[in-house]
Design a protein around this motif. Structure first.
Motif, PDB file in Angstrom:
ATOM      1  N   SER B  75      -3.116  -8.427   3.435  1.00  0.00           N
ATOM      2  CA  SER B  75      -3.445  -7.226   2.674  1.00  0.00           C
ATOM      3  C   SER B  75      -4.398  -6.320   3.443  1.00  0.00           C
ATOM      4  O   SER B  75      -5.372  -5.817   2.901  1.00  0.00           O
ATOM      5  N   ARG B  79      -2.565  -0.173   5.409  1.00  0.00           N
ATOM      6  CA  ARG B  79      -3.278   0.950   4.764  1.00  0.00           C
ATOM      7  C   ARG B  79      -3.577   2.028   5.805  1.00  0.00           C
ATOM      8  O   ARG B  79      -3.555   1.778   7.013  1.00  0.00           O
ATOM      9  N   GLN B 300       7.486  -4.627  -3.928  1.00  0.00           N
ATOM     10  CA  GLN B 300       7.396  -3.696  -2.804  1.00  0.00           C
ATOM     11  C   GLN B 300       5.937  -3.631  -2.413  1.00  0.00           C
ATOM     12  O   GLN B 300       5.052  -3.608  -3.281  1.00  0.00           O
ATOM     13  N   ALA B 301       5.670  -3.623  -1.124  1.00  0.00           N
ATOM     14  CA  ALA B 301       4.286  -3.766  -0.670  1.00  0.00           C
ATOM     15  C   ALA B 301       3.989  -2.886   0.531  1.00  0.00           C
ATOM     16  O   ALA B 301       4.897  -2.446   1.224  1.00  0.00           O
ATOM     17  N   CYS B 302       2.717  -2.688   0.767  1.00  0.00           N
ATOM     18  CA  CYS B 302       2.284  -2.137   2.045  1.00  0.00           C
ATOM     19  C   CYS B 302       2.592  -3.197   3.104  1.00  0.00           C
ATOM     20  O   CYS B 302       2.540  -4.398   2.826  1.00  0.00           O
ATOM     21  N   CYS B 305       1.221  -7.057   3.428  1.00  0.00           N
ATOM     22  CA  CYS B 305       0.466  -7.484   2.241  1.00  0.00           C
ATOM     23  C   CYS B 305       1.014  -8.779   1.677  1.00  0.00           C
ATOM     24  O   CYS B 305       2.215  -9.030   1.729  1.00  0.00           O
ATOM     25  N   ASN B 307       0.587  -9.450  -1.465  1.00  0.00           N
ATOM     26  CA  ASN B 307       0.662  -9.250  -2.908  1.00  0.00           C
ATOM     27  C   ASN B 307       1.947  -8.532  -3.316  1.00  0.00           C
ATOM     28  O   ASN B 307       2.817  -9.110  -3.938  1.00  0.00           O
ATOM     29  N   GLY B 308       2.085  -7.300  -2.953  1.00  0.00           N
ATOM     30  CA  GLY B 308       3.261  -6.552  -3.403  1.00  0.00           C
ATOM     31  C   GLY B 308       3.032  -6.067  -4.807  1.00  0.00           C
ATOM     32  O   GLY B 308       3.614  -6.580  -5.761  1.00  0.00           O
ATOM     33  N   CYS B 309       2.160  -5.077  -4.952  1.00  0.00           N
ATOM     34  CA  CYS B 309       1.747  -4.689  -6.303  1.00  0.00           C
ATOM     35  C   CYS B 309       2.681  -3.646  -6.910  1.00  0.00           C
ATOM     36  O   CYS B 309       2.445  -3.169  -7.999  1.00  0.00           O
ATOM     37  N   ARG B 310       3.712  -3.288  -6.186  1.00  0.00           N
ATOM     38  CA  ARG B 310       4.633  -2.278  -6.719  1.00  0.00           C
ATOM     39  C   ARG B 310       6.027  -2.891  -6.828  1.00  0.00           C
ATOM     40  O   ARG B 310       6.257  -4.013  -6.397  1.00  0.00           O
ATOM     41  N   CYS B 552      -7.421  -4.089   1.989  1.00  0.00           N
ATOM     42  CA  CYS B 552      -7.047  -3.411   0.734  1.00  0.00           C
ATOM     43  C   CYS B 552      -8.105  -3.617  -0.349  1.00  0.00           C
ATOM     44  O   CYS B 552      -8.555  -4.741  -0.587  1.00  0.00           O
ATOM     45  N   LEU B 554      -7.715  -3.691  -3.409  1.00  0.00           N
ATOM     46  CA  LEU B 554      -7.277  -4.523  -4.542  1.00  0.00           C
ATOM     47  C   LEU B 554      -7.412  -6.017  -4.259  1.00  0.00           C
ATOM     48  O   LEU B 554      -7.341  -6.830  -5.169  1.00  0.00           O
TER      49      LEU B 554
HETATM   50  S1  SF4 Z   1      -2.231  -5.087  -3.009  1.00  0.00           S
HETATM   51 FE1  SF4 Z   1      -0.807  -3.347  -3.271  1.00  0.00          FE
HETATM   52  S2  SF4 Z   1      -1.963  -1.580  -2.463  1.00  0.00           S
HETATM   53 FE2  SF4 Z   1      -2.980  -3.429  -1.666  1.00  0.00          FE
HETATM   54  S3  SF4 Z   1      -2.066  -3.791   0.342  1.00  0.00           S
HETATM   55 FE3  SF4 Z   1      -0.924  -4.982  -1.199  1.00  0.00          FE
HETATM   56  S4  SF4 Z   1       0.830  -3.718  -1.802  1.00  0.00           S
HETATM   57 FE4  SF4 Z   1      -0.691  -2.389  -0.790  1.00  0.00          FE
END
Ligand code: SF4
Lengths: 120, 714
Positions: B75, B79, B300-302, B305, B307-310, B552, B554
């Motif tokens: 993560s 960015r 979907q993620a940056c 990452c 996580n993949g918060c989208r 990140c 988050l």
């Molecule tokens: S948590 Fe979300 S905003 Fe942060 S790096 Fe991962 S996908 Fe991107």
């Protein structure tokens, strides 16, 4: 859940389904862990019901202590207000309280819709 | 020189003369990357640092990567930081920052650039086409007027980008061929990736405040109004495609730290703990703020990452939107939605609208609340004191959302009055009282409150006030969300208040190590030196680790972690702390505290720029309602739980609603903060001693020449 209240009159049913004036709005927010809370307000029981519908992503934020007064005074349904007061005071936790209020309000909305449907 | 983590050069775009020049990254290396490098570049290349509107031709906008971009650091790899003077703040638009994710920063690195410095103003709309070393200026006449999604599609068409990724190589055939290239180098000019495009929509073209930069469907640099900055420079888009790679100093250590993160700090997939208290180690979770539109989704993620918060859905809307933009319209939608499915659909389609117009939806949250208030009070609307022909009676519908966003983006209807900023509009409309009553909840610098009211959540409020914008820094506020959610469900608390603060204090080095009282937010401690130390720690940590190394927000920092037996999180740890990743990629050997010290240097440079822009401690204050009204209990949530000590010194979680801030005491707190920073507490200006101690004597010289150098305490 057993609902203890009687069918609303036609006039009350209309009130139950009508939004209140802006000045009478009830504050409400929404919490999304871990990113925060977003403010807003409630102006009708229909909206309150949608607002309290459980979803996995977020938690409704509302003051359950003052909600019955709003329902009695602004919406004009003291019977529903009394039932909500009872479930709120008997709740084990806030979320359970929200859920019970959601069910009560849903039942009351169904009653009002049924009364008005029959009246037409 | 071998650049580990760095591409080695920075691209200067002279918009006025349509020239592109490469400069060496090396002189900026000491600023880390991202924000730090951006501030240093701004300092060097902005010829007039007194400007207070980002649309001024002298403004310099830097789009910066970090050494970690494009690597597997959890993560932190995807960015991108944007800095420059912003637009639409009050009373001054500060030198400010924003940040977005996706794959733009990584692609920029693959193309061989650590960042882009945008200077001057083109005489007509242009877009920039970066293909590895080749940089082309193209006229953007055919793109101007298009929304952000159509713009990106059009650029892909212009570049003859093929669909699909498996069999279709993109050939960077426009690259000039050097005579001595071998086969491998020729191969390296091909990629299966699409270009990464950062662009503006109509909101940016009209230079409206809070216009955003958008990349792909839903990555946006929202705060700061950088869309308007690009619009003022006639810059519609930057497209980048690269075929290079990133040299990592110590791949073995990097991989080991990443595996330790997975095995030690992240929830175990076989026996998932759905309610773990951690930031880096939670189960991947979509950040959508409404009910899910469908189960047919993929994360979907940056880039890079964990996580993949989208999400991307099979329904064709809401793709890549997460967080606030999925609910900016929520309180109004539920007034008209028949059920939760319709509620979600309108909310996500409204998110798509702001993405396409390139407008920062964050401002609409309290902003629309205020406009509705004015409409309902009979002040705003057709034929009223504040004329507006928008269909206010149908607020909550998709049609209204589209019309509102159109007006705000094109400076039409109320968008014309809001074109300089929201507080400016309130003053223009004679609504100053709304700043006192809280009808307009823009708490600091003319920007909105974030759901973490400064009257309750101190580090958020003070951090925003001493900085340049709403801080949007979630270092500590999971204390509120986790504890409040546990209270709401009546669940046993995973970590008690005393253990919570003790665990945090272990990691608050160097200013507050083993000083748990910094997290005591009780009335008795809210203006203390301890809280000032916490705010300092947060600002310095973020300036380096979050805004420059680009971890990140988050996921980092990770103070406490219930996936670990002793509950100690990954932050600053010797096995998978932030500095471990930094060192593995760059070859540096910094300690966690040395990273914080780089952050302090960056923070000081930022403050020097603010001072040149006109900052003085007398203008550093919250909006009046923060002092005059209490944070009403139950206003947006029934309780705001935080760690506090009671009269006997015992720790507990306590509800912080029901209080306001005391103006005089905030002033005293500011003095403490300035003194701790080594700044002149009479003015808030940095002193020569402080700057020289950080090897910034040249900054002191500039401040002195401007008559704005703080006096050393005698
Ligand atoms: S948590 Fe979300 S905003 Fe942060 S790096 Fe991962 S996908 Fe991107």
């Amino acid at each position: 859940m057993i609902y203890g209240f009687a069918l609303p009159s036609e006039a009350l049913s209309r009130k139950i389904l009508t939004p209140v004036a802006f000045k009478e709005r009830f504050p409400a927010g929404r919490l999304k862990p871990p990113v925060g809370i977003i403010g807003g307000d409630i102006r009708s029981l229909v909206e309150l019901h949608l607002f309290l519908e459980p979803d996995e992503a977020t938690l409704p934020g509302i003051d359950l202590q003052t909600l019955p007064n709003w329902i009695a005074q602004s919406i004009g349904d003291p019977e529903l207000a009394e039932s909500i007061r009872a479930v709120v005071s008997a709740r084990n936790n806030y979320v359970e309280g929200c859920q019970k209020v959601y069910e009560l309000v849903g039942h009351r909305l169904n009653q009002a819709r049924m009364v008005l449907k029959e009246a037409t | 020189m071998t650049y580990h983590g760095y591409a080695g050069k920075i691209l200067r775009l002279d918009m006025t003369n349509r020239k592109a020049v490469a400069i060496d990254t090396a002189p900026y290396r000491r600023w880390g990357g991202g924000h730090g490098m951006g501030s240093a570049l701004f300092w060097d290349f902005c010829t007039d640092k007194t400007i207070t509107d980002g649309r001024h031709p002298a403004n310099v906008c830097c789009v910066m990567t970090s050494p970690l971009c494009g690597t597997i650091v959890p993560s932190a790899g995807g960015r991108c930081e944007v800095v420059g003077v912003g637009v639409g703040q009050y009373p001054v638009s500060w030198f400010t920052r924003s940040n977005f994710g996706g794959r733009f920063s990584t692609m920029l690195k693959y193309a061989g650039w650590d960042g882009i410095v945008i200077e001057g103003t083109a005489d007509e709309p242009v877009w920039i086409d970066i293909r590895n070393d080749q940089v082309l200026f193209h006229t953007a006449d055919d793109l101007w007027g298009k929304d952000t999604w159509a713009t990106q599609q059009e650029i892909r068409k212009l570049l003859h980008i093929k669909r699909g990724t498996q069999a279709h190589w993109q050939n960077l055939d426009a690259l000039p061929l050097a005579d001595d290239r071998g086969y491998a180098e020729q191969q390296s000019d091909r990629t299966t990736q699409k270009p990464a495009i950062l662009c503006i929509g109509p909101a940016g073209e009209y230079q409206t405040p809070h216009a955003a930069l958008i990349h792909d469907a839903g990555n946006g640099a929202g705060q700061g109004g950088f869309g308007a900055v690009w619009g003022s420079k006639n810059l519609k888009a930057i497209s980048v495609i690269g075929t290079g790679g990133i040299k990592v100093h110590d791949p073995k250590t990097l991989l080991r730290a990443r595996m330790i993160t997975k095995e030690k700090y992240v929830v175990n997939w076989q026996t998932p703990d759905f309610h773990a208290w951690t930031r880096v180690g939670n189960l991947p979770k979509p950040l959508i703020q409404t009910a899910m539109p469908t189960d047919e989704r993929r994360p979907q993620a940056c880039q890079g990452c964990i996580n993949g918060c989208r999400s991307r859905y099979n329904i064709g809307y809401g793709n890549e939107s997460a967080c606030q933009e999925t609910f900016w319209y929520g309180p109004y939608v539920r007034k008209i939605a028949k059920n939760s499915a319709e509620d979600t659909e309108i909310n996500l389609k409204s998110a798509d609208i702001v993405q396409k117009y390139g407008l920062n939806s964050f401002v609409l949250q309290p902003g629309l609340h205020w406009l509705e208030h004015l409409y309902e009070e009979g002040i705003l609307g057709p034929g009223r004191q504040i004329p507006s022909e928008l269909p206010w009676q149908s607020i909550g519908t998709l049609d209204f959302a589209e019309k509102l966003i159109h007006a705000l983006s094109t400076k039409t209807d109320i968008g014309a009055d809001l074109a300089e900023g929201w507080v400016q509009a309130a003053l223009k409309w004679g609504r100053e009282e709304d700043l006192h009553t809280g009808a307009l909840q823009f708490s600091y610098w003319g920007v909105p409150e974030h759901g973490y009211d400064p009257r309750a959540e101190l580090e958020w409020g003070y951090g925003s006030l001493m900085g340049d914008r709403d801080t949007n820094t979630h270092c500590f506020n999971y204390i509120f969300t986790n504890v409040s959610a546990a209270f709401a469900f009546g669940k046993p608390l995973r970590i008690g208040a005393e253990q919570m603060v003790t665990l945090h204090a272990k990691k608050l080095s160097p200013y507050a190590k083993d000083r748990p009282e910094v997290l005591d937010y009780s009335d008795a401690n809210m203006y203390s030196e301890a809280v000032a130390q916490l705010v300092r720690w947060q600002q310095h940590y973020c300036r380096f680790y979050k805004n420059s190394a680009l971890f990140c927000d988050l996921k980092w920092p990770d103070f406490v972690n219930t996936n670990v037996s002793n509950f100690e999180g990954a932050t600053g740890s010797l096995d998978a702390g932030e500095q471990v990743f930094w060192n593995a990629v760059t070859g540096d050997a910094i300690s966690f505290e040395e990273g914080i010290e780089i952050g302090r240097r960056i923070w000081n440079l930022d403050n020097a720029i603010w001072v040149l822009q006109g900052r003085h401690r007398d203008m550093v204050h919250f909006a009046p309602y923060i002092y005059k009204t209490i944070y009403k209990k139950g206003e947006i949530f029934p309780f705001f739980m935080w760690t506090c000590r009671d009269d006997n010194g015992n720790w507990r979680y306590q509800d912080l609603m029901g209080r306001s801030l005391d103006r005089e005491k905030v002033e005293e707190w500011k003095s403490i903060f300035y003194q701790l920073e080594g700044w002149d507490s009479k003015t808030g200006w940095p002193t020569r001693t402080t700057l020289e101690q950080m090897e910034m004597g040249y900054v002191a010289d500039t401040l002195e020449a401007a008559g704005k150098l703080g006096e050393d305490a005698s």
